[in-house]
Design an enzyme around this catalytic site. Structure first.
Site, PDB file in Angstrom:
ATOM      1  N   ASP A 194       0.820  -1.219   0.000  1.00  9.02           N
ATOM      2  CA  ASP A 194       0.000   0.000   0.000  1.00  9.02           C
ATOM      3  C   ASP A 194       0.851   1.265   0.000  1.00  9.02           C
ATOM      4  OD1 ASP A 194      -2.124  -1.680   0.191  1.00  9.02           O
ATOM      5  OD2 ASP A 194      -2.512  -1.351   2.315  1.00  9.02           O
ATOM      6  N   SER A 215       2.080  -4.824  -4.406  1.00 10.70           N
ATOM      7  CA  SER A 215       0.894  -5.374  -5.075  1.00 10.70           C
ATOM      8  C   SER A 215       0.486  -4.450  -6.216  1.00 10.70           C
ATOM      9  CB  SER A 215      -0.271  -5.477  -4.091  1.00 10.70           C
ATOM     10  OG  SER A 215      -1.494  -5.664  -4.791  1.00 10.70           O
ATOM     11  N   HIS A 220      -4.211  -0.363  -6.008  1.00 13.56           N
ATOM     12  CA  HIS A 220      -2.898   0.105  -5.565  1.00 13.56           C
ATOM     13  C   HIS A 220      -2.360   1.233  -6.461  1.00 13.56           C
ATOM     14  CE1 HIS A 220      -2.533  -2.950  -2.393  1.00 13.56           C
ATOM     15  NE2 HIS A 220      -3.427  -3.534  -3.144  1.00 13.56           N
ATOM     16  N   ASN A 290       4.158 -22.070  -8.671  1.00 14.59           N
ATOM     17  CA  ASN A 290       4.261 -21.305  -9.911  1.00 14.59           C
ATOM     18  C   ASN A 290       3.435 -20.050  -9.706  1.00 14.59           C
ATOM     19  OD1 ASN A 290       4.146 -20.076 -12.343  1.00 14.59           O
ATOM     20  ND2 ASN A 290       3.400 -21.824 -13.486  1.00 14.59           N
TER      21      ASN A 290
HETATM   22  C1  LIG Z   1      -1.076  -4.323   2.861  1.00 16.74           C
HETATM   23  C2  LIG Z   1      -1.493  -5.344   1.834  1.00 16.74           C
HETATM   24  N1  LIG Z   1      -0.754  -6.450   1.683  1.00 16.74           N
HETATM   25  C3  LIG Z   1      -1.059  -7.391   0.772  1.00 16.74           C
HETATM   26  C4  LIG Z   1      -2.151  -7.245  -0.053  1.00 16.74           C
HETATM   27  C5  LIG Z   1      -2.468  -8.320  -1.049  1.00 16.74           C
HETATM   28  O1  LIG Z   1      -2.272  -7.907  -2.367  1.00 16.74           O
HETATM   29  P1  LIG Z   1      -2.969  -8.694  -3.569  1.00 16.74           P
HETATM   30  O2  LIG Z   1      -4.402  -8.271  -3.604  1.00 16.74           O
HETATM   31  O3  LIG Z   1      -2.219  -8.256  -4.784  1.00 16.74           O
HETATM   32  O4  LIG Z   1      -2.821 -10.144  -3.300  1.00 16.74           O
HETATM   33  C6  LIG Z   1      -2.955  -6.123   0.075  1.00 16.74           C
HETATM   34  C7  LIG Z   1      -4.137  -6.003  -0.797  1.00 16.74           C
HETATM   35  O5  LIG Z   1      -4.715  -5.028  -1.056  1.00 16.74           O
HETATM   36  C8  LIG Z   1      -2.626  -5.141   1.037  1.00 16.74           C
HETATM   37  O6  LIG Z   1      -3.382  -4.046   1.200  1.00 16.74           O
END
Ligand SMILES: Cc1ncc(COP(=O)(O)O)c(C=O)c1O
Length: 439
Positions: A194, A215, A220, A290
């Site tokens: 974030d 992410s 994001h 993977n």
């Molecule tokens: C702080 C944080 N970590 C990890 C993630 C996970 O990311 P992803 O949705 O790409 O799996 C998020 C998702 O929004 C997040 O806000």
């Protein structure tokens, strides 16, 4: 006469035309247009990049992926970026990397990892998935980040690391955290999903830990649809992360390596205890996954990366306008705060309704949503209250009172670059109406 090049040019020309016809922003109609908290921000360049990559039809990780990884590493200021298919996958790989038997002193099942009680579930899940024990600490109200004062009480003889997030883009207090980690020989993993572009003490978040993660989900700072990355300065950790991403194989050859491998002796590798030479491509030194990104996604990522500085500037501008407009309600709302030496690259604007306020979070959210202003809760709240996490083996420092308050009373609104001045003014007016309605 037509040629593949001229046909491609025609297609891409039409793609740009399609963007203008189908995707160009529609006028804002106050009350009717939904004010999203986040979303994809793109123009014809992302569509052209995606279609171009489709026409190349490389599909799996390829030339765009290599360029994207380099671009990310350069932007954050680390040696290596390993592109993966989500931020959650990046967190999983980061934690699994630290458990690798290829390390001199890997994490062992039962080792403890200190982590904030408030956050996104897939910051905590990889700790559990790797048979490690999370030790939850409370966070501060306002920054929603780990309170370094709780690190010392969290320590035990099994503590090996700290897995923290920079919540909502607000950098965690890295000077104190790094000092503590060094004093106790703990690793740090930064979940910077974030916080791409946030700095503290003039240094980018994502450069403090042994590993950090990003992410690229559409909410994001930049997006590839689904996507993420593991960042590190350490060549060994980069190598293990890459191996875990790619089925656990040892070979690190890329799409453009020669048939005999980058080493030139691909077919002459030896597996200890096995007498026949073996193809390095099928030598597995990790129990892997993977989790690769596709070349189409990374093509989009390259187009987004070029816009990242302007996206971040707009997020900061939107945040400042909203924060300034909401300041007058501080008697009722806890507004975001951040360390003095930090320059957050905002994910969103978190708000906690004070326990003394004459209304509940549900009232405020219902009001805003009723006026088409999208809201979100601060992810999982106090994670050990979530059904999936309630029964995990863990320790907690203190009663996690702030985590509970956040779960009960916090939410966030958007600052993303898709919000223009009219939308920001509308959001502030929705808050003003709410407070007028209390009179
Ligand atoms: C702080 C944080 N970590 C990890 C993630 C996970 O990311 P992803 O949705 O790409 O799996 C998020 C998702 O929004 C997040 O806000």
């Amino acid at each position: 006469m037509s040629s593949p090049e001229s046909t491609r040019d025609k297609i891409l020309h039409l793609v740009a035309e399609h963007y203008r016809e189908a995707h160009k922003s529609r006028p804002f109609v106050p009350g009717n247009t939904r004010i999203h908290y986040a979303g994809r921000v793109f123009d014809e360049q992302e569509l052209i990049a995606a279609v171009n990559a489709c026409l190349d039809f490389w599909l799996t990780d390829g030339p765009n992926t290599a360029a994207f990884e380099q671009g990310l590493a350069d932007y954050v200021g680390v040696r290596s970026a390993v592109a993966v298919n989500s931020g959650s996958s990046a967190n999983l790989i980061a934690m699994a990397t630290l458990c690798s038997n290829q390390l001199e002193h890997p994490l062992e099942p039962g080792d403890e990892v200190i982590t904030p009680a408030v956050g996104f579930p897939t910051t905590v899940a990889p700790i559990v998935q790797n048979r490690l024990i999370p030790v939850f600490v409370d966070c501060r109200l306002g920054t929603y980040n780990l309170n370094p004062a709780h690190l010392e009480p969290a320590l035990s003889s099994r503590t090996r690391g700290i897995f923290l997030a920079h919540t909502m883009g607000i950098p965690a207090e890295m000077t104190a955290i790094v000092e503590f980690a060094h004093a106790h020989r703990l690793f740090i993993v930064e979940d910077a999903c974030d916080a791409l572009g946030s700095t503290i003490g003039g240094r980018m978040v994502g450069t403090f830990g042994e590993l950090s993660t990003l992410s690229f989900y559409p909410a994001h700072h930049m997006t590839t649809g689904e996507g993420g990355a593991v960042l590190t300065d350490d060549p060994m950790l980069a190598r293990i992360s890459r191996s875990l991403r790619d089925w656990g194989r040892d070979c690190q050859c890329t799409y453009d390596s020669p048939p005999d491998g980058a080493c030139g002796r691909r077919f002459e590798w030896h597996i200890p205890g096995f007498d026949e030479p073996y193809d390095h491509r099928y030598l597995f030194t990790e129990i892997g996954y993977n989790l690769k990104m596709t070349d189409i996604q990374t093509a989009i990522g390259l187009a987004q990366l070029a816009k990242l500085p302007e996206f971040i500037a707009k997020r900061k501008e939107n945040f400042s306008r909203l924060q300034a407009g909401l300041k007058q309600y501080e008697e009722f709302l806890i507004l975001p705060t951040w360390p003095t030496e930090a320059d957050p690259s905002w994910f969103a604007l978190p708000i906690t309704v004070r326990p003394s306020a004459p209304f509940a979070r549900a009232d405020m959210i219902a009001w805003l949503e009723g006026r088409n202003v999208e809201t979100r809760l601060l992810f999982a709240g106090n994670i050990i209250r979530q059904p999936g996490f309630r029964d995990i083996e863990h320790r907690a420092v203190g009663n996690l009172a702030n985590a509970d308050l956040i779960m009960r009373a916090a939410f966030f609104i958007g600052v993303f670059p898709g919000l223009d001045d009219d939308r920001i003014a509308y959001v502030l007016e929705a808050f003003a109406d709410f407070f007028r309605s209390l009179d």
